[in-house]
Design a protein around this motif. Structure first.
Motif, PDB file in Angstrom:
ATOM      1  N   GLU A 217     -10.096 -34.392  28.401  1.00 37.11           N
ATOM      2  CA  GLU A 217     -10.378 -35.039  29.695  1.00 37.11           C
ATOM      3  C   GLU A 217      -9.142 -35.140  30.574  1.00 37.11           C
ATOM      4  N   PHE A 218      -7.951 -34.981  29.977  1.00 38.26           N
ATOM      5  CA  PHE A 218      -6.721 -35.034  30.751  1.00 38.26           C
ATOM      6  C   PHE A 218      -6.135 -33.647  31.005  1.00 38.26           C
ATOM      7  N   ARG A 219      -6.923 -32.609  30.755  1.00 32.78           N
ATOM      8  CA  ARG A 219      -6.554 -31.258  31.205  1.00 32.78           C
ATOM      9  C   ARG A 219      -7.147 -31.063  32.585  1.00 32.78           C
ATOM     10  N   LEU A 220      -6.316 -30.678  33.550  1.00 32.30           N
ATOM     11  CA  LEU A 220      -6.798 -30.486  34.914  1.00 32.30           C
ATOM     12  C   LEU A 220      -7.639 -29.217  34.969  1.00 32.30           C
ATOM     13  N   ALA A 221      -8.906 -29.388  35.297  1.00 31.02           N
ATOM     14  CA  ALA A 221      -9.913 -28.343  35.080  1.00 31.02           C
ATOM     15  C   ALA A 221      -9.735 -27.102  35.938  1.00 31.02           C
ATOM     16  N   ARG A 222      -9.092 -27.219  37.107  1.00 30.98           N
ATOM     17  CA  ARG A 222      -9.026 -26.081  38.010  1.00 30.98           C
ATOM     18  C   ARG A 222      -7.702 -25.324  37.950  1.00 30.98           C
ATOM     19  N   ILE A 223      -6.865 -25.629  36.973  1.00 32.96           N
ATOM     20  CA  ILE A 223      -5.631 -24.867  36.802  1.00 32.96           C
ATOM     21  C   ILE A 223      -5.758 -24.053  35.520  1.00 32.96           C
ATOM     22  N   ASN A 224      -5.951 -22.757  35.706  1.00 36.39           N
ATOM     23  CA  ASN A 224      -6.201 -21.865  34.569  1.00 36.39           C
ATOM     24  C   ASN A 224      -5.370 -20.587  34.618  1.00 36.39           C
ATOM     25  N   SER A 225      -4.400 -20.547  35.533  1.00 32.51           N
ATOM     26  CA  SER A 225      -3.516 -19.387  35.628  1.00 32.51           C
ATOM     27  C   SER A 225      -2.343 -19.769  36.520  1.00 32.51           C
ATOM     28  N   PHE A 226      -1.315 -18.914  36.558  1.00 33.28           N
ATOM     29  CA  PHE A 226      -0.200 -19.225  37.453  1.00 33.28           C
ATOM     30  C   PHE A 226      -0.605 -19.069  38.910  1.00 33.28           C
ATOM     31  N   ALA A 227      -1.630 -18.280  39.182  1.00 28.21           N
ATOM     32  CA  ALA A 227      -2.135 -18.177  40.553  1.00 28.21           C
ATOM     33  C   ALA A 227      -2.608 -19.541  41.043  1.00 28.21           C
ATOM     34  N   ASP A 228      -3.188 -20.328  40.149  1.00 28.80           N
ATOM     35  CA  ASP A 228      -3.619 -21.680  40.516  1.00 28.80           C
ATOM     36  C   ASP A 228      -2.416 -22.587  40.748  1.00 28.80           C
ATOM     37  N   VAL A 229      -1.355 -22.382  39.967  1.00 33.91           N
ATOM     38  CA  VAL A 229      -0.118 -23.147  40.174  1.00 33.91           C
ATOM     39  C   VAL A 229       0.495 -22.768  41.518  1.00 33.91           C
ATOM     40  N   ALA A 230       0.459 -21.491  41.846  1.00 32.12           N
ATOM     41  CA  ALA A 230       0.997 -21.027  43.130  1.00 32.12           C
ATOM     42  C   ALA A 230       0.286 -21.687  44.302  1.00 32.12           C
ATOM     43  N   ASP A 231      -0.992 -21.968  44.136  1.00 30.07           N
ATOM     44  CA  ASP A 231      -1.743 -22.672  45.176  1.00 30.07           C
ATOM     45  C   ASP A 231      -1.168 -24.065  45.403  1.00 30.07           C
ATOM     46  N   LEU A 232      -0.734 -24.710  44.328  1.00 34.60           N
ATOM     47  CA  LEU A 232      -0.094 -26.022  44.466  1.00 34.60           C
ATOM     48  C   LEU A 232       1.231 -25.881  45.204  1.00 34.60           C
ATOM     49  N   LEU A 233       2.054 -24.921  44.780  1.00 32.12           N
ATOM     50  CA  LEU A 233       3.383 -24.745  45.358  1.00 32.12           C
ATOM     51  C   LEU A 233       3.318 -24.414  46.843  1.00 32.12           C
ATOM     52  N   ARG A 234       2.261 -23.710  47.224  1.00 30.35           N
ATOM     53  CA  ARG A 234       2.085 -23.309  48.623  1.00 30.35           C
ATOM     54  C   ARG A 234       2.096 -24.525  49.548  1.00 30.35           C
ATOM     55  N   SER A 235       1.423 -25.590  49.149  1.00 30.41           N
ATOM     56  CA  SER A 235       1.372 -26.784  49.984  1.00 30.41           C
ATOM     57  C   SER A 235       2.547 -27.716  49.717  1.00 30.41           C
ATOM     58  N   MET A 236       3.101 -27.679  48.507  1.00 34.82           N
ATOM     59  CA  MET A 236       4.245 -28.540  48.194  1.00 34.82           C
ATOM     60  C   MET A 236       5.487 -28.158  48.980  1.00 34.82           C
TER      61      MET A 236
END
Length: 409
Positions: free
Chosen positions: A247-266
């Motif tokens: 339940e504490f695994r963030l469900a929509r992060i499943n690749s580095f492409a998903d991490v890149a989406d975070l970095l884009r706005s950060m």
């Protein structure tokens, strides 16, 4: 009302408002803020001037964070303030940018602490969590009842983290077992959770987990001996067979492409920091130049000092213009890697020039904390590097404009 009448009324309304950034924003980008947004920033300004500024030099020299400011900062309710969320509205990226600008204009360590919660951790849950996770946790994050930090960088992997990340996560029934190390994790000692990025041993893809900072197997060691952002409590973190439930695994992060989406706005937040640090350094240098006398008159009347001041102001205005437009695009739903990467790289380069000029204007006194410019000068070095070096961000932009990747494998 005609268009001309509307413009006149808007202009008169703007001139009646308190100018927050009159010295460093002569083109009045702040006029793009609503009255409610400016009201929230005025609230922040009052806190920073009264409660925070008197502590900065002492705590910076000691290399400690003024923890007594944490609860009052949280109580300001600046992430989703009531005045900006009427009817379910969401605060604009432009407001969030100016919030970062105001914090960094006062102190980069305070900005780093606050954005760790309001930007990095919140964005990770907002974009990386499922709808149910975001619905449950975001209100707690906004009120600081649930605090957290972003844990991506590792001792041997920073710029090459996309392919080099070695912290591992192994599924064991309904639990995950995490092993690895993280480095430079700012203010983790004040947080409830670490948003840990780890590589799933089953598929080699990157996953994200919220790990309790007091969980068995988590150890943190303060990184000392820093010359920049001395108030930020950076930690080396070890994760030794740390168990986290599904339940504490963030469900929509499943690749580095998903991490890149975070970095884009950060990255846009850090670009706002760079603009804010320039504003703070410029204001401190202008104040010093008006008070310091040599050869029988204030040095603000010397040609070479004025040349430096004009260059600093030009850099600040240009940086502010870039980040304002970036936030406007994000408010329109436009998020592109090359835009945030360009803003981060370019504003940080201008920041280096601006703080160096501030240091030069203050001469020998520029190394004294009492004049502020030395603190901005040193803290700019950390901002220049984190959330992607100039080289990495340049390659992101270069790939976008040429269609060819120059990243090495």
């Amino acid at each position: 009302m005609t268009a001309a009448t509307h413009e006149t009324a808007q202009s008169e309304s703007t001139t009646l408002r308190t100018r927050l950034y009159g010295e460093c924003d002569p083109m009045n980008y702040e006029a793009l803020l609503t009255d409610a947004e400016q009201g929230e920033l005025l609230k922040l300004r009052a806190f920073l001037e009264t409660d925070a500024k008197p502590l900065l030099a002492d705590y910076w020299e000691r290399g400690e964070f003024p923890a007594q400011l944490i609860k009052p900062m949280a109580a300001l309710d600046l992430i989703t303030p009531a005045s900006l969320t009427v009817g379910g509205a969401k605060p604009r990226s432009l407001y969030e940018g100016f919030r970062n600008f105001e914090l960094a204009r006062t102190d980069a360590s305070l900005a780093t602490y606050y954005n760790g919660q309001s930007g990095l951790f919140r964005t990770t849950v907002l974009r990386g969590g499922s709808e149910d996770q975001a619905k449950a946790w975001l209100p707690l994050i906004d009120s600081f009842e649930m605090t957290g930090v972003f844990a991506l960088t590792e001792p041997e992997h920073g710029s090459d983290i996309a392919g080099g990340l070695v912290t591992s996560a192994r599924r064991n029934g309904n639990n995950w077992v995490i092993n690895g190390q993280k480095r430079w994790i700012g203010n983790a000692v004040f947080a409830d959770y670490l948003a840990v990025l780890a590589r799933d041993v089953a598929d080699s893809q990157i996953k994200a987990f919220l790990v309790k900072t007091d969980a068995p197997g988590v150890t943190m060691k303060n990184i000392g001996g820093k010359m920049s952002l001395r108030m930020v409590q950076n930690s080396d973190i070890s994760l030794d067979n740390v168990e986290v439930t599904e339940e504490f695994r963030l469900a929509r992060i499943n690749s580095f492409a998903d991490v890149a989406d975070l970095l884009r706005s950060m990255r846009s937040g850090v670009a706002w920091f760079a603009a804010g640090v320039q504003a703070g350094a410029y204001e401190a240098a202008l104040k010093y130049a008006g008070e310091r006398e040599q050869f029988g008159r204030p040095i603000s009347g010397f040609q070479m000092v004025q040349d430096k001041l004009v260059g600093m102001l030009g850099n600040t205005i240009a940086s502010l213009g870039m980040v304002v437009r970036l936030s406007q695009q994000q408010d329109e739903g436009v998020y592109r890697d090359q835009d945030s990467a360009m803003a981060k790289a370019w504003t940080c380069s201008r920041m280096r020039e601006t703080v160096a000029s501030a240091r030069e204007i203050a001469g020998g006194n520029g190394i004294l904390l009492s004049n502020d410019v030395g603190r901005f000068f040193a803290d700019a070095e950390a901002i220049y590097t984190y959330e992607g070096t100039k080289e990495i961000n340049t390659l992101v932009v270069g790939r976008a404009i040429t269609g060819r990747s120059a990243f090495t494998k």
